[in-house]
Design a protein around this motif. Structure first.
Motif, PDB file in Angstrom:
ATOM      1  N   LYS A 156       0.816  -1.214   0.000  1.00 16.28           N
ATOM      2  CA  LYS A 156       0.000   0.000   0.000  1.00 16.28           C
ATOM      3  C   LYS A 156       0.849   1.264   0.000  1.00 16.28           C
ATOM      4  O   LYS A 156       0.364   2.327  -0.380  1.00 16.28           O
ATOM      5  CB  LYS A 156      -0.908   0.020   1.234  1.00 16.28           C
ATOM      6  CG  LYS A 156      -2.062  -0.968   1.197  1.00 16.28           C
ATOM      7  CD  LYS A 156      -2.940  -0.779   2.422  1.00 16.28           C
ATOM      8  CE  LYS A 156      -4.176  -1.662   2.371  1.00 16.28           C
ATOM      9  NZ  LYS A 156      -5.059  -1.431   3.532  1.00 16.28           N
TER      10      LYS A 156
ATOM     11  N   LYS B 231     -13.379  -8.947  -0.795  1.00 16.57           N
ATOM     12  CA  LYS B 231     -14.278  -7.885  -0.363  1.00 16.57           C
ATOM     13  C   LYS B 231     -15.733  -8.280  -0.545  1.00 16.57           C
ATOM     14  O   LYS B 231     -16.586  -7.968   0.296  1.00 16.57           O
ATOM     15  CB  LYS B 231     -13.978  -6.605  -1.144  1.00 16.57           C
ATOM     16  CG  LYS B 231     -14.812  -5.405  -0.723  1.00 16.57           C
ATOM     17  CD  LYS B 231     -14.412  -4.180  -1.513  1.00 16.57           C
ATOM     18  CE  LYS B 231     -15.216  -2.952  -1.063  1.00 16.57           C
ATOM     19  NZ  LYS B 231     -16.662  -3.114  -1.292  1.00 16.57           N
TER      20      LYS B 231
ATOM     21  N   ALA C 169     -13.011  -3.906   5.857  1.00 17.72           N
ATOM     22  CA  ALA C 169     -13.165  -2.767   4.951  1.00 17.72           C
ATOM     23  C   ALA C 169     -11.886  -1.940   4.895  1.00 17.72           C
ATOM     24  O   ALA C 169     -11.507  -1.420   3.832  1.00 17.72           O
ATOM     25  CB  ALA C 169     -14.347  -1.903   5.402  1.00 17.72           C
TER      26      ALA C 169
ATOM     27  N   SER D 243      -9.193  -1.220   1.515  1.00 17.65           N
ATOM     28  CA  SER D 243      -9.206   0.190   1.135  1.00 17.65           C
ATOM     29  C   SER D 243      -7.766   0.670   1.050  1.00 17.65           C
ATOM     30  O   SER D 243      -6.818  -0.104   1.174  1.00 17.65           O
ATOM     31  CB  SER D 243      -9.986   1.015   2.162  1.00 17.65           C
ATOM     32  OG  SER D 243      -9.263   1.092   3.386  1.00 17.65           O
ATOM     33  N   ASN D 244      -7.604   1.967   0.862  1.00 10.19           N
ATOM     34  CA  ASN D 244      -6.262   2.553   0.817  1.00 10.19           C
ATOM     35  C   ASN D 244      -5.751   2.953   2.191  1.00 10.19           C
ATOM     36  O   ASN D 244      -4.672   3.546   2.291  1.00 10.19           O
ATOM     37  CB  ASN D 244      -6.259   3.781  -0.099  1.00 10.19           C
ATOM     38  CG  ASN D 244      -6.482   3.410  -1.559  1.00 10.19           C
ATOM     39  OD1 ASN D 244      -6.021   2.358  -2.016  1.00 10.19           O
ATOM     40  ND2 ASN D 244      -7.193   4.257  -2.285  1.00 10.19           N
TER      41      ASN D 244
END
Length: 343
Positions: A83, A155, A191, A195-196
């Motif tokens: 990331k 997800k 979640a 996500s980022n």
């Protein structure tokens, strides 16, 4: 005649005046202490105490300019595998190759904060297991049709579970509040992973796991007992401007990366003034040099050799094991049934 007594140490004389006087003399002697690289040994009745290891003993805070395994650099690119566009990294190229300049690249392993690792897919196995346990408690003998998280969690699996829970609540089914709160915390964490977001919510993880299990997980990370592809490094306790490991971190064994050694040589050049200009001579030799253009790598600290040996041993063991394909669950069940039958 006075004489030497081994129990008193190398430099204390104890008069030989019988057992009673000798005992009194020994009691007056101060406890012997000798410094150790791992802490302090205190001799108490001939039995040494367990040495204490501090975080600062892990690192050499003034490494020499030569390339060595264990060097920890900041600002190394991840090439889109993580990331974060850049992370710290620890050099694992063999010392003999570096000493004799037999290599044209340096290999490094990413070093990321533990709190950041919680937000990666690497921690999902523990989350998935705890979530499925909570879902079993929510079902409690009722056929609610709540989906379980598969081993390869995606997800859409979390979305399907969230929808199933909403349907169950809409139909008036009474669900255990504590288990429901833990599942909700787990869904929020999943979640975050997809996500980022670059750090996880420790509050949600603490709610998902019981207090004892959550502490046990963290202790297993510190003692390198949680996973074979993870290695713990404590905070180096240096000033932030010079720190290589500013917070408790983990080394990711499954993400080895390499870069031209010329990049590291250029970054160490004390006469270098403009990083982008300094990279120009290297550009024809390495088309991917642009990954280093945004941030100049900096060597900060070096992992001490006695701790580096453990890291390298575990890293090599991860890839040197041969292994074999596992039986499927159906095959295991069939074989187990056959073992219970008389031959």
């Amino acid at each position: 005649m006075p004489g030497w007594d081994q129990r008193a140490g190398l430099h204390e004389r104890v008069p030989r005046r019988g057992p009673a006087s000798r005992t009194r003399a020994l009691r007056r002697l101060p406890a012997r202490r000798s410094s150790s690289t791992f802490g302090t040994w205190a001799n108490t009745r001939g039995r040494p105490l367990k040495p204490k290891v501090t975080a600062r003993q892990y690192f050499d805070h003034l490494p020499d300019p030569e390339h060595r395994p264990g060097d920890i650099w900041c600002g190394l690119p991840t090439h889109g595998l993580l990331k974060w566009p850049s992370v710290s990294g620890i050099i694992v190229t063999p010392a003999c190759d570096l000493q004799n300049r037999k290599v044209e690249t340096l290999t490094y392993l990413p070093v990321i904060p533990v709190h950041a690792w919680f937000a990666t897919t690497g921690f999902l196995a523990e989350v998935r297991a705890e979530m499925n346990t909570c879902l079993d408690k929510l079902e409690a003998g009722r056929n609610l049709g709540l989906p379980r998280f598969p081993r390869a969690l995606r997800k859409q699996d979390a979305d399907a579970l969230r929808a199933a829970l909403e349907n169950a609540k809409a139909s008036g089914v009474q669900l255990a509040e504590q288990a429901l709160a833990r599942v909700a915390a787990g869904l929020r964490h999943v979640a975050v992973v997809f996500s980022n977001a670059r750090t996880a919510s420790l509050a949600d993880l603490g709610l998902l796991f019981s207090d004892k299990k959550w502490r046990d997980l963290r202790e297993r990370i510190v003692t390198n007992a949680l996973r074979t592809d993870l290695h713990f490094l404590p905070c180096d306790e240096a000033d932030l401007d010079w720190s290589g490991v500013p917070t408790h971190s983990v080394v990711l064994f499954r993400y080895p990366m390499s870069a031209p050694i010329d990049v590291f040589d250029t970054a160490m050049d004390p006469q270098m003034r403009d990083w982008s200009v300094a990279l120009e001579p290297i550009r024809p030799l390495c088309p991917g040099i642009d990954a280093f253009a945004k941030e100049k790598p900096t060597k900060r600290v070096r992992l001490q050799s006695r701790f580096l040996a453990d890291l390298l041993t575990r890293y090599i063991a991860l890839y040197s094991r041969l292994g074999s394909p596992d039986f499927s669950e159906e095959t295991v069940s069939a074989f187990a049934g056959e073992l219970g039958e008389r031959q």
